[in-house]
Design a protein around this motif. Structure first.
Motif, short mmCIF file in Angstrom:
data_model
loop_
_atom_site.label_atom_id
_atom_site.label_comp_id
_atom_site.label_asym_id
_atom_site.label_seq_id
_atom_site.Cartn_x
_atom_site.Cartn_y
_atom_site.Cartn_z
N TYR A 39 90.89 23.71 70.88
CA TYR A 39 90.39 25.07 70.95
C TYR A 39 91.07 25.94 69.90
O TYR A 39 90.43 26.74 69.22
N LEU A 40 92.37 25.78 69.74
CA LEU A 40 93.09 26.55 68.73
C LEU A 40 92.56 26.25 67.33
O LEU A 40 92.37 27.16 66.52
N VAL A 41 92.30 24.97 67.05
CA VAL A 41 91.72 24.59 65.75
C VAL A 41 90.37 25.27 65.58
O VAL A 41 90.08 25.85 64.52
N MET A 42 89.56 25.24 66.62
CA MET A 42 88.22 25.84 66.53
C MET A 42 88.31 27.35 66.33
O MET A 42 87.52 27.93 65.58
N LEU A 43 89.25 28.01 66.98
CA LEU A 43 89.42 29.45 66.78
C LEU A 43 89.66 29.78 65.31
O LEU A 43 89.07 30.72 64.78
N VAL A 44 90.49 28.99 64.66
CA VAL A 44 90.76 29.21 63.23
C VAL A 44 89.49 28.97 62.42
O VAL A 44 89.13 29.76 61.55
N SER A 50 86.03 26.80 56.44
CA SER A 50 86.47 25.69 55.60
C SER A 50 87.86 25.99 55.05
O SER A 50 88.06 27.04 54.43
N LEU A 51 88.80 25.08 55.31
CA LEU A 51 90.15 25.23 54.78
C LEU A 51 90.85 23.88 54.79
O LEU A 51 90.36 22.92 55.40
N SER A 52 91.95 23.80 54.09
CA SER A 52 92.67 22.53 53.99
C SER A 52 93.48 22.28 55.26
O SER A 52 93.79 23.20 56.02
N LYS A 77 83.41 14.19 67.59
CA LYS A 77 82.49 14.98 68.40
C LYS A 77 81.46 15.73 67.55
O LYS A 77 80.64 16.46 68.08
N LYS A 78 81.56 15.58 66.24
CA LYS A 78 80.65 16.23 65.28
C LYS A 78 80.81 17.75 65.26
O LYS A 78 79.87 18.49 64.99
N PHE A 79 82.04 18.23 65.54
CA PHE A 79 82.33 19.66 65.47
C PHE A 79 82.84 20.06 64.09
O PHE A 79 82.67 21.20 63.67
N ILE A 80 83.49 19.12 63.41
CA ILE A 80 84.06 19.39 62.08
C ILE A 80 83.82 18.18 61.18
O ILE A 80 83.47 17.09 61.65
N SER A 81 84.03 18.40 59.88
CA SER A 81 84.07 17.28 58.94
C SER A 81 85.40 17.33 58.21
O SER A 81 86.00 18.41 58.06
N ARG A 82 85.86 16.17 57.76
CA ARG A 82 87.07 16.07 56.95
C ARG A 82 86.68 15.39 55.65
O ARG A 82 86.15 14.28 55.66
N ILE A 94 88.88 20.70 55.80
CA ILE A 94 88.26 20.69 57.12
C ILE A 94 87.14 21.73 57.09
O ILE A 94 87.37 22.89 56.71
N SER A 95 85.95 21.33 57.50
CA SER A 95 84.81 22.24 57.51
C SER A 95 84.14 22.22 58.87
O SER A 95 84.01 21.17 59.50
N LEU A 96 83.71 23.38 59.28
CA LEU A 96 83.00 23.54 60.54
C LEU A 96 81.58 23.01 60.38
O LEU A 96 80.89 23.33 59.41
#
Length: 144
Positions: A39-44, A50-52, A77-82, A94-96
């Motif tokens: 959740y903390l990652v998703m908040l950011v 998109s950030l490193s 979970k297909k929430f982000i890509s790396r 990391i991209s949403l």
């Protein structure tokens, strides 16, 4: 030796409160298929899509060894890509993804639900948050 009494320690009320607050988050986050650290990652990422990994770690005060497993699970979970940065392969971006973006509206009710669970006023929350950030900024230098 009063300095060794549990009730005289700063760390204990912070630890106990942190654990309790996270238990309040758990049922709310289960509906989103997220753990509290996820959740903390998703908040950011909802703020900055998109950030490193390094930038994300700086924002969350986490090292890459702690972040990597979280990010792998969010990617599964297909929430982000790396993706590796094309100009510097040492940097992972990391991209949403749309699935992660869709969670944002579902998560919008969580802060108010938490405020109600904790029975704190807006002023109490603002004051507590301000004091905690003051302490954080004293003991954790910027960009460390």
């Amino acid at each position: 030796m009063s300095q060794l009494k549990l009730e005289e320690q700063l760390c204990f009320p912070l630890y106990a409160l942190s654990r309790k607050v996270i238990t309040y988050y758990t049922p709310l986050l289960e509906k989103l298929d997220l753990t509290y650290p996820q959740y903390l990652v998703m908040l950011v990422l909802w703020q900055e899509p998109s950030l490193s990994v390094k930038e994300l770690g700086e924002r969350l005060y986490l090292d890459s060894g702690t972040l990597s497993p979280l990010l792998k699970r969010l990617e599964a979970k297909k929430f982000i890509s790396r993706k590796r940065n094309e100009s510097d392969e040492r940097i992972v971006i990391i991209s949403l993804l749309p699935g992660g973006e869709a969670l944002k509206s579902e998560a919008a009710s969580i802060p108010l639900a938490m405020q109600c669970s904790l029975d704190l006023s807006n002023e109490d929350i603002s004051s507590l948050r301000s004091h905690l950030y003051q302490i954080i900024h004293k003991i954790i230098p910027p960009n460390k």
